[in-house]
Design a protein around this motif. Sequence first.
Motif, PDB file in Angstrom:
ATOM      1  N   SER A 129      -9.241   0.735   9.019  1.00 60.17           N
ATOM      2  CA  SER A 129      -7.798   1.082   9.359  1.00 60.17           C
ATOM      3  C   SER A 129      -6.999   0.138   9.961  1.00 60.17           C
ATOM      4  N   PHE A 179       0.951  -1.087   0.000  1.00 54.91           N
ATOM      5  CA  PHE A 179      -0.042  -0.062  -0.105  1.00 54.91           C
ATOM      6  C   PHE A 179       0.982   1.285  -0.050  1.00 54.91           C
ATOM      7  N   ILE A 219       0.802   5.336   1.298  1.00 55.25           N
ATOM      8  CA  ILE A 219       0.201   6.417   1.953  1.00 55.25           C
ATOM      9  C   ILE A 219      -0.067   7.628   0.964  1.00 55.25           C
ATOM     10  N   VAL A 239      -4.992   6.420   1.730  1.00 55.54           N
ATOM     11  CA  VAL A 239      -4.354   5.937   3.073  1.00 55.54           C
ATOM     12  C   VAL A 239      -3.819   7.192   3.845  1.00 55.54           C
ATOM     13  N   GLU A 240      -4.405   7.466   5.059  1.00 53.54           N
ATOM     14  CA  GLU A 240      -3.857   8.841   5.620  1.00 53.54           C
ATOM     15  C   GLU A 240      -3.535   8.180   7.086  1.00 53.54           C
ATOM     16  N   PHE A 286      -7.730   3.913   6.030  1.00 56.34           N
ATOM     17  CA  PHE A 286      -8.160   3.415   4.462  1.00 56.34           C
ATOM     18  C   PHE A 286      -9.487   4.249   4.115  1.00 56.34           C
ATOM     19  N   LEU A 337      -3.446   3.902  10.625  1.00 57.24           N
ATOM     20  CA  LEU A 337      -3.425   4.108   9.107  1.00 57.24           C
ATOM     21  C   LEU A 337      -5.007   3.943   8.449  1.00 57.24           C
ATOM     22  N   THR A 370     -12.046   2.670   0.447  1.00 58.87           N
ATOM     23  CA  THR A 370     -11.732   1.407   0.122  1.00 58.87           C
ATOM     24  C   THR A 370     -12.859   0.511  -0.116  1.00 58.87           C
TER      25      THR A 370
END
Length: 137
Positions: free
Chosen positions: A65, A35, A37, A42-43, A55, A53, A58
């Motif tokens: 997360s 993945f 960021i 993704v934050e 998602f 993290l 998604t």
Amino acid sequence: MISIARAEQLHSAGLRWRPAPGDRFAVRTLADQVFTISDMVVEPHEYPTGTVLGFNGTTEWALDSVAQEDALWLPREDQLRELLGRTFRSLARSLDGQYQVLVELSGQPERVFTADEAADAYAQALLALVSAAVDRV
């Protein structure tokens, strides 16, 4: 890209990660998926209990997360080189096509780390640097 095994070695040796846009990572339970960021997908979210993290949007994955400790950072070549800092001397390609990273660790003679991919040579050198730093503590 460095292997999951090499990333695990770096993590175990003490390399720490502050998630940022552009960083690649694997979720330990989904190690075959990488993945990235991104502010759109993704934050990293900081909470008093740790970094999560998230998602965003998604649909193909059942992930909302994942805790940072369940993710494994896969640093890029430029990140590995930056982490080597002032110990880094050069990157060269040998006649057999392998990459050689030359570093000078404090108080030691220069060392060369060789691999088929430049990122792997950088990762080997960083592993030596991180391990040497931990040994001094």
